[in-house]
Scaffold this active site. Structure first.
Site, PDB file in Angstrom:
ATOM      1  N   LYS A 171       9.206  -1.573   4.282  1.00 35.07           N
ATOM      2  CA  LYS A 171       7.912  -0.990   3.938  1.00 35.07           C
ATOM      3  C   LYS A 171       7.030  -0.956   5.171  1.00 35.07           C
ATOM      4  CE  LYS A 171       4.528  -3.069   1.541  1.00 35.07           C
ATOM      5  NZ  LYS A 171       3.903  -3.742   0.390  1.00 35.07           N
ATOM      6  N   LYS A 173       3.038   0.286   6.739  1.00 35.06           N
ATOM      7  CA  LYS A 173       1.652   0.540   6.368  1.00 35.06           C
ATOM      8  C   LYS A 173       1.237   1.953   6.787  1.00 35.06           C
ATOM      9  CE  LYS A 173       0.753  -3.646   4.817  1.00 35.06           C
ATOM     10  NZ  LYS A 173       0.207  -3.944   3.485  1.00 35.06           N
ATOM     11  N   HIS A 304       3.686  -9.119  -5.507  1.00 35.16           N
ATOM     12  CA  HIS A 304       3.098  -9.084  -4.168  1.00 35.16           C
ATOM     13  C   HIS A 304       3.156 -10.446  -3.489  1.00 35.16           C
ATOM     14  CE1 HIS A 304      -0.612  -9.722  -1.635  1.00 35.16           C
ATOM     15  NE2 HIS A 304      -0.060  -8.700  -1.012  1.00 35.16           N
TER      16      HIS A 304
END
Length: 373
Positions: A171, A173, A304
């Site tokens: 992942k 940003k 998360h």
């Protein structure tokens, strides 16, 4: 019947190796993150059982969590640690005037996690097994290598390192003021890791509705696993519109601090993948309530942060979930989690499977104890 005889609370500050920046920093809403504040709870019983839990806060809120836990913690003494729901409710009522979300319940999260850790240890089971695991490993993806302060060549190198270490997805940003730069970085990572590696993006709430839709349409052909937090965390209607308009799944929920706030997301069909954070929603007890609602709604789960807790909770979720890999917390514990073939392995150690390191003790800035040691 066992009883709680001792409770120790510690405020710990974990320094980060480098200042961390996501889109909230590049848009001027926050400063780079240099440390994380933790609240640790250690609970011991008359029969010699013990459990450890933690909550955390980034940039602000750590001292407030510690202060609230210190105010209500003495109510634990003499209670039966098996009655986790009853204990939790007693602490809610002890701090009723400050509500049932945010700092008020994040302070209780460390205690709640410690009670579940204790219960699983007493049973001689990993927490996932105590809860009723569906699997012994969970798909995992790395986030810590994809922050915006890192040049793209570093992001690519970290992706290679993560995949070589057994992590399954990457992942990065996004959400910068210049969306073209986001698209350039994203295209470079996709080309670097290939089309078959799961790839996610996280905008950290920095777009308005038209911008999020424009980005989503621009990346449809990249096969992203999800677009995370494209809008303000509380914009359930906007997230629902995006989820309906795009083929790429929408993920959100990490910033919400209660089950009630997540219910609004679920009822609005605002996400394909829900991302609750057990310490932020108040602990494992409320997380499990939320997980039941999410499964009933047919949602995927990707908790998360705090993989040390969330690995167990994800393993006990009926639908195949994801767990977020962050190595930032490693110095706090003596043990490590194993990643292999794109998955994170549930440890066979009882409870959460972690003990606090000497370095964690050295980073303690304040502590208090109740009951008999």
């Amino acid at each position: 019947m066992d009883r709680i005889r001792h409770v120790a609370l510690s405020s710990v500050t974990l320094p980060l190796d480098v200042p961390i920046s996501d889109a909230k920093v590049l848009t001027g809403r926050q400063k780079p993150m240099t440390e994380i504040a933790f609240l640790f709870a250690e609970i011991a019983t008359e029969d010699g059982h013990s459990g450890t839990g933690f909550s955390y806060s980034k940039r602000a809120g750590g001292p407030a969590q510690y202060a609230h836990a210190k105010e209500v913690g003495e109510n634990l003494i003499g209670q039966d640690p098996s009655d986790i729901g009853k204990v939790y409710e007693s602490l809610l009522w002890a701090g009723a005037s400050v509500g049932r979300s945010g700092v008020a319940t994040q302070a209780l999260a460390a205690i709640d996690v410690a009670l579940w850790d204790l219960k699983a240890k007493r049973a001689g089971l990993p927490l996932a097994k105590l809860l009723g695991a569906y699997r012994d490993s969970v798909r995992t993806y790395n986030t810590s290598g994809g922050f915006l302060h890192a040049p793209i060549e570093e992001v690519k190198a970290r992706a290679t390192q993560s995949l070589a270490g057994g992590i399954g997805g990457i992942k990065i940003k996004v959400g910068q003021p210049d969306m073209k730069e986001d698209l350039r970085r994203l295209a470079a990572v996709r080309e670097h890791i290939g089309d078959d590696v799961p790839l996610m993006v996280d905008a950290n709430q920095q777009w308005d509705r038209p911008s999020a839709l424009r980005f989503g349409r621009a990346v449809e052909d990249l096969g992203l696993v999800w677009i995370e937090e494209p809008l303000d965390a509380y914009d359930a209607e906007g997230h629902a519109q995006l989820a309906a308009a795009l083929d790429t799944p929408i993920a959100t929920g990490e910033m919400l601090s209660s089950v009630a706030e997540h219910v609004r997301l679920i009822e609005a069909r605002a996400a394909d993948i829900i991302q609750p954070d057990a310490p932020r929603v108040g602990g494992i007890t409320p997380f499990l309530r939320l997980a039941t609602l999410a499964d009933h709604a047919g949602l995927q789960l990707a908790p998360h942060f705090a993989m040390e807790i969330h690995l167990h909770l994800a393993a006990a979720y009926p639908r195949e979930p994801w767990v977020e890999h962050f190595e930032w917390l490693n110095p706090l514990f003596n043990e490590r989690l194993e990643t292999r073939d794109g998955r994170m392995i549930v440890p066979d150690r009882p409870g959460l499977g972690f003990t606090l390191s000497e370095q964690c003790r050295k980073w303690t800035v304040d502590s208090v104890a109740f009951g008999r040691a």
